[in-house]
Every structure is written in structure tokens, then in C-alpha cells.
Write a protein that holds these residues in place. Structure first.
Motif, PDB file in Angstrom:
ATOM      1  N   PRO A   1      26.675  27.092   3.071  1.00  0.00           N
ATOM      2  CA  PRO A   1      26.066  26.541   4.291  1.00  0.00           C
ATOM      3  C   PRO A   1      26.674  27.102   5.571  1.00  0.00           C
ATOM      4  CG  PRO A   1      26.462  24.796   2.696  1.00  0.00           C
ATOM      5  CD  PRO A   1      27.134  26.027   2.161  1.00  0.00           C
ATOM      6  N   LEU A   2      27.978  27.315   5.567  1.00  0.00           N
ATOM      7  CA  LEU A   2      28.646  27.858   6.749  1.00  0.00           C
ATOM      8  C   LEU A   2      28.246  29.316   6.986  1.00  0.00           C
ATOM      9  CD1 LEU A   2      32.107  26.233   6.181  1.00  0.00           C
ATOM     10  CD2 LEU A   2      30.859  26.131   8.335  1.00  0.00           C
TER      11      LEU A   2
ATOM     12  N   ILE B   1      28.872  23.591  17.223  1.00  0.00           N
ATOM     13  CA  ILE B   1      28.361  22.330  16.682  1.00  0.00           C
ATOM     14  C   ILE B   1      27.622  22.570  15.373  1.00  0.00           C
ATOM     15  CG2 ILE B   1      26.646  20.515  17.057  1.00  0.00           C
ATOM     16  CD1 ILE B   1      27.509  20.519  20.007  1.00  0.00           C
ATOM     17  N   ALA B   2      26.814  23.631  15.311  1.00  0.00           N
ATOM     18  CA  ALA B   2      26.081  23.930  14.077  1.00  0.00           C
ATOM     19  C   ALA B   2      27.039  24.209  12.922  1.00  0.00           C
ATOM     20  CB  ALA B   2      25.152  25.126  14.299  1.00  0.00           C
ATOM     21  N   LEU B   3      28.090  24.966  13.177  1.00  0.00           N
ATOM     22  CA  LEU B   3      29.070  25.245  12.126  1.00  0.00           C
ATOM     23  C   LEU B   3      29.744  23.965  11.660  1.00  0.00           C
ATOM     24  CD1 LEU B   3      30.668  28.465  13.661  1.00  0.00           C
ATOM     25  CD2 LEU B   3      29.342  28.366  11.546  1.00  0.00           C
ATOM     26  N   GLY B   4      30.054  23.090  12.591  1.00  0.00           N
ATOM     27  CA  GLY B   4      30.666  21.821  12.216  1.00  0.00           C
ATOM     28  C   GLY B   4      29.735  20.953  11.392  1.00  0.00           C
ATOM     29  N   LEU B   5      28.452  20.954  11.741  1.00  0.00           N
ATOM     30  CA  LEU B   5      27.479  20.182  10.968  1.00  0.00           C
ATOM     31  C   LEU B   5      27.336  20.755   9.557  1.00  0.00           C
ATOM     32  CD1 LEU B   5      24.745  19.688  13.703  1.00  0.00           C
ATOM     33  CD2 LEU B   5      26.219  17.911  12.739  1.00  0.00           C
ATOM     34  N   ALA B   6      27.340  22.075   9.445  1.00  0.00           N
ATOM     35  CA  ALA B   6      27.256  22.700   8.117  1.00  0.00           C
ATOM     36  C   ALA B   6      28.485  22.362   7.288  1.00  0.00           C
ATOM     37  CB  ALA B   6      27.112  24.213   8.262  1.00  0.00           C
ATOM     38  N   ALA B   7      29.647  22.405   7.922  1.00  0.00           N
ATOM     39  CA  ALA B   7      30.884  22.111   7.199  1.00  0.00           C
ATOM     40  C   ALA B   7      30.903  20.693   6.667  1.00  0.00           C
ATOM     41  CB  ALA B   7      32.088  22.352   8.104  1.00  0.00           C
TER      42      ALA B   7
ATOM     43  N   GLN C   1      28.463  18.952   5.708  1.00  0.00           N
ATOM     44  CA  GLN C   1      27.485  18.774   4.624  1.00  0.00           C
ATOM     45  C   GLN C   1      27.884  19.515   3.349  1.00  0.00           C
ATOM     46  OE1 GLN C   1      23.139  18.978   6.043  1.00  0.00           O
ATOM     47  NE2 GLN C   1      24.248  19.979   7.718  1.00  0.00           N
ATOM     48  N   SER C   2      29.009  20.194   3.373  1.00  0.00           N
ATOM     49  CA  SER C   2      29.398  21.058   2.260  1.00  0.00           C
ATOM     50  C   SER C   2      29.706  20.265   0.995  1.00  0.00           C
ATOM     51  CB  SER C   2      30.630  21.868   2.679  1.00  0.00           C
ATOM     52  OG  SER C   2      31.117  22.622   1.616  1.00  0.00           O
ATOM     53  N   SER C   3      29.090  20.674  -0.108  1.00  0.00           N
ATOM     54  CA  SER C   3      29.390  20.052  -1.412  1.00  0.00           C
ATOM     55  C   SER C   3      28.774  20.890  -2.515  1.00  0.00           C
ATOM     56  CB  SER C   3      28.840  18.622  -1.492  1.00  0.00           C
ATOM     57  OG  SER C   3      27.424  18.635  -1.442  1.00  0.00           O
ATOM     58  N   GLY C   4      29.281  20.718  -3.723  1.00  0.00           N
ATOM     59  CA  GLY C   4      28.730  21.418  -4.876  1.00  0.00           C
ATOM     60  C   GLY C   4      29.779  21.629  -5.949  1.00  0.00           C
TER      61      GLY C   4
ATOM     62  N   ASN D   1      19.041  22.820   8.861  1.00  0.00           N
ATOM     63  CA  ASN D   1      19.213  21.539   9.552  1.00  0.00           C
ATOM     64  C   ASN D   1      20.290  21.616  10.616  1.00  0.00           C
ATOM     65  OD1 ASN D   1      18.579  19.546   6.579  1.00  0.00           O
ATOM     66  ND2 ASN D   1      17.191  20.071   8.234  1.00  0.00           N
ATOM     67  N   SER D   2      21.362  22.321  10.310  1.00  0.00           N
ATOM     68  CA  SER D   2      22.483  22.402  11.248  1.00  0.00           C
ATOM     69  C   SER D   2      22.078  23.110  12.533  1.00  0.00           C
ATOM     70  CB  SER D   2      23.663  23.124  10.589  1.00  0.00           C
ATOM     71  OG  SER D   2      24.156  22.386   9.483  1.00  0.00           O
ATOM     72  N   VAL D   3      21.361  24.226  12.415  1.00  0.00           N
ATOM     73  CA  VAL D   3      20.962  24.932  13.634  1.00  0.00           C
ATOM     74  C   VAL D   3      19.856  24.174  14.372  1.00  0.00           C
ATOM     75  CG1 VAL D   3      21.691  27.178  12.783  1.00  0.00           C
ATOM     76  CG2 VAL D   3      19.347  26.443  12.407  1.00  0.00           C
ATOM     77  N   GLN D   4      18.980  23.507  13.634  1.00  0.00           N
ATOM     78  CA  GLN D   4      17.942  22.716  14.299  1.00  0.00           C
ATOM     79  C   GLN D   4      18.567  21.606  15.140  1.00  0.00           C
ATOM     80  OE1 GLN D   4      15.667  21.585  10.748  1.00  0.00           O
ATOM     81  NE2 GLN D   4      13.870  22.575  11.666  1.00  0.00           N
TER      82      GLN D   4
END
Length: 440
Positions: free
Chosen positions: A148-149, A168-174, A176-179, A202-205
Motif C-alpha cells: 500500500p505504501l 497524509i496519503a502515506l500515513g493513511l496507507a501505513a 491500513q497495512s496488514s496481511g 483510498n489514501s490518495v483520494q
């Protein structure tokens, strides 16, 4: 100017411009992405997760769900590219996000698209090095956690977000990170890629809509939490693009539709199959009494399924891949789809014993030093052995054009012709057409 790690990383995404060499490598990556995507996209091979996914998300053909579906489909065969520094599959997440945004927003500048892809691969390689050696070993799937990042970095570059929006987008992606690697051998593994691509979109939006989030400290926290005390944050920025990570170590394109952790074992088995014939053994299946496969401790972390029941699980079975290579001298795509395993191959696979070589350094410390040594014990008392290293496997050229041609041959000729007209991405029109074909 924000001098935090997050701030510096956001800024560097816009600092460098790739050259023709990197763009050529990126075009090859797009071809491999298509080769891995199209057979499932057009139902030319069976897949046990696609229909459920489409039934759930097709009514909402939003950009984030386009990314989700492309991310899943492009990784469904586990045939897509791998990056050693990333220790995962970057293009499935990055390109799925970029194609979805390109289609939805009408972005059609091919050169900018390729540059964003190259930036995403650079970010992926950087993140893999920065997270350190324990992340994957602790059970996390890098494609899902770091993907995601990396994809968000590419999308921010593609959409030319401001530095603050990018942070902010990078932080939102971070966040949401899982797997989890525990899902390997099921349709949830490619779903990881889909979730990662959707998270990036979603993060960039949200960032573009001025959603509030922390601009600093999130990447630092991410590396600390998920690095398990082996993180190296300085690797995120040091020597950026010297060389570009899409060039060195570069994308590794798969020659076989199985987990990359099985490929050296398969190639050792190919050699031993030929040696059997040279020794007068016409039928390896009946002549082989027992098989040992040795490797550094932990090198079988990903291909950990010993008794697969279908081709999806068989992709992650050292035993089954070795048996297939010995009997057939190849690893055919049709053996690794959502169909039951071949009982003859399963019977031979049952003779394979895993024998970790504890004199070798643990795989976690340096996956590039991985090897597979296979020893065949024949029924007449003879033993033959061969070893192939991961570096030897990675150094062998993969003909992506041939791989794509095989995939295109599975499609109706009219469809194959449409895609063939877009492959070089040397014009904005080709990007527009390709994004439309994948997303409409």
C-alpha cells in the motif's frame, strides 16, 4: 520544510526523473503484468476466488473497487513479478492502482504513468530494505503490508499531489497495512494485493479531499512497529535512484507459475531428470525411491504446504513442484490452477523429505544466499544430487514477450489483438486504450 522521515520521503518522490533506460524496464514490467493478469481476467484458466469477488464488488465499479479487482486478478496466478529488496510482488499493487486511477480520472500521459510506476518500484525496494530482515519472517506478507505504501507513493507522483497531501496519503496507507503469510495457498493471498491497491487509491483520494491526518511520524512509527527491532530507516532515503531499483536489483519475472521459493528447487529437479535419462533411467517416477531437498533454515517459509489438495496450494509446495519437474520436465500453468492435484505427482511428492541445512546461514539473514540441493535415491542404490542457488535462478533471463504471447494465445483472437495494440505504451492513446480495456 518538514525534516521528518515522512516529510523527506514525500519530497523525494518528486525529486528525480527516470530516463529512457528505466522506462524501458517499466514497459517490460507492464507486459509481465498483462501476461499474469489476462488468463484470469478473461476466465481462460479456472480461479476459485474471482467470481465471489466480482459478485461482492461489481455492483460498485468505483475506482477503489477497480483497483481491488485488478489487484486480485493480477496476482491470482502468482505468476507476476517479484522484487528481492521488497521481498514481495510490487507491480500487482502499483500498476493496479495506477490503471484504476488512470481510467477513472482520465489521466493518459504515458510517460508520466511509467515514471510513477518506476517511483513506486523504487519506493517498494526502499521500504523492503528499511523494514529489515524480520518483517517477513514474523509472518507478514510484504506485498500486503509494504505494497500500500509503495503504490501510494506511485499514485501521489502520478497525480502530482502536494508534499503535505503526499505525507497524509502515506500515513493513511501505513495505517491500513496488514496481511499474513498464513493465507498463502488460498485465494486470500491475491486478495491481499487487491486490498493493498484499494488502500492506495483510498489514501490518495482522502488526501486530495483534504482529509486530516498526521503529516509526520507515521512512517517512522510504521518501521518501528513492523520492523521488530531490525528496521533500518536510513535505507528509505540513502542513495535514491543510484541505481534505480527497477534496474538493480530489478524486477524478477517468473518463468514458472509457482511460489518464487520453489524455483531453484524446480531447476535442480530439471537437471536431475536429465541425468536420470543419461544414466539409463527411463522412468524417474518408478526408479526414485526417496528424495531429499536441503536448503538454508527457514528457506521453506513461503512454500510450506507439504500435502496440497489443489493447484493453488501446489504453488506453495516444494514437494509437489519437485515431483512435477522430475516427471514432466516443466511446470505447466494448468497444473497450478484451482483444480485437484494430479494423484501420480502427489504420490511422488510424498517421497520428498525436507532437510534444512543448518550449516548454512538462516534464510532470514540473507535470502539472496538461498539454495536448493536435491538428492535422488534410486531403487538400485545409486544417489545423484544437484544444487541451484537463488542467484543462479534470478540471473537467468525470462522472455517476457514469449510469456505474454502464451497468455494472449489463450484469449479470443479479437481480444488478443486489442491488447497487442497497446503493449509498448509509447503513446498517450495506448495508455488510454489499455486502461479502458482493463477497467471497463
Amino acid at each position: 520544510m518538514d525534516t521528518s522521515l515522512t516529510g523527506k520521503f514525500a519530497a523525494i518522490l518528486f525529486t528525480y526523473t527516470p530516463t529512457a533506460e528505466e522506462r524501458s524496464a517499466a514497459r517490460r514490467g507492464v507486459k509481465d503484468y498483462l501476461a499474469s493478469t489476462l488468463p484470469v481476467f478473461f476466465d481462460a484458466v479456472p480461479d476459485n476466488g474471482k467470481q465471489s469477488l466480482l459478485n461482492t464488488f461489481s455492483p460498485d465499479n468505483s475506482v477503489e473497487n477497480l483497483a481491488l479487482k485488478l489487484g486480485y486478478i493480477s496476482h491470482a496466478l502468482d505468476y507476476d513479478d517479484y522484487h528481492a529488496s521488497f521481498r514481495g510482488h510490487p507491480s500487482t499493487v502499483i500498476l493496479s492502482s495506477l490503471f484504476a486511477l488512470s481510467h477513472a480520472l482520465g489521466r493518459d500521459k504515458a510517460e508520466d504513468f511509467l515514471d510513477a510506476y518506476i517511483i513506486g518500484v523504487e519506493a517498494a525496494g526502499r521500504l523492503g530494505r528499511a523494514i529489515g530482515s524480520r518483517h517477513y519472517g514474523m509472518g507478514l506478507h510484504s506485498t500486503a503490508t509494504l505494497g500500500p505504501l509503495a503504490a501510494t507513493a506511485a499514485c501521489c507522483r502520478w497525480l502530482n499531489l502536494s508534499r503535505e497531501q503526499t505525507q497524509i496519503a502515506l500515513g493513511l496507507a501505513a495505517t491500513q497495512s496488514s496481511g499474513l503469510r498464513a493465507q498463502f495457498g488460498s485465494a486470500t493471498k491475491p486478495l491481499h494485493s487487491g486490498f493493498a491497491a484499494r488502500s492506495a487509491v483510498n489514501s490518495v483520494q482522502l488526501a486530495m479531499a483534504n482529509f486530516p491526518g498526521q503529516e509526520s511520524g507515521v512512517l517512522e512509527s510504521f518501521l518501528s512497529v513492523f520492523g521488530y527491532h531490525a528496521e533500518q530507516p536510513q535505507q528509505l532515503l540513502a542513495d535514491w535512484a543510484t541505481p534505480w531499483r527497477i534496474i538493480q536489483p530489478g524486477l524478477e519475472f517468473k518463468r514458472y507459475p509457482t511460489c518464487g521459493g520453489t524455483h531453484s528447487a524446480a531447476e535442480a529437479a530439471f537437471v536431475l531428470r536429465q541425468r536420470c535419462f543419461e544414466l539409463g533411467v527411463s522412468d524417474p517416477y518408478t526408479a526414485i525411491k526417496r528424495i531429499e531437498v536441503s536448503f538454508p533454515p527457514g528457506a521453506d517459509t513461503a512454500p510450506n504446504i507439504c500435502h496440497p489438495v489443489d493447484g493453488v496450494q501446489a504453488r506453495f509446495s516444494l514437494e509437489y513442484v519437485i515431483a512435477d519437474a522430475l516427471v514432466n520436465g516443466s511446470l505447466a500453468l494448468e497444473h497450478y490452477t484451482a483444480k485437484p492435484v494430479n494423484p501420480t505427482l502427489s504420490a511422488l511428492a510424498a517421497r520428498v523429505e525436507r532437510c534444512p541445512d543448518f550449516s548454512a546461514p538462516a534464510d532470514e539473514l540473507d535470502p539472496d544466499r538461498r539454495f536448493h540441493r536435491i538428492t535422488l535415491f534410486l531403487d538400485d542404490g545409486r544417489q545423484i544430487s544437484h544444487c541451484v542457488t537463488r542467484q543462479e535462478t534470478a540471473a537467468t533471463y525470462t522472455d517476457v514477450d514469449e510469456k505474454l504471447a502464451v497468455s494472449l494465445a489463450l484469449l479470443p483472437s479479437s481480444v488478443a489483438e486489442q491488447f497487442s495494440a497497446t503493449l509498448t505504451l509509447d503513446s498517450d492513446k495506448q495508455l488510454q486504450q489499455l486502461a479502458s480495456l482493463l477497467c471497463s
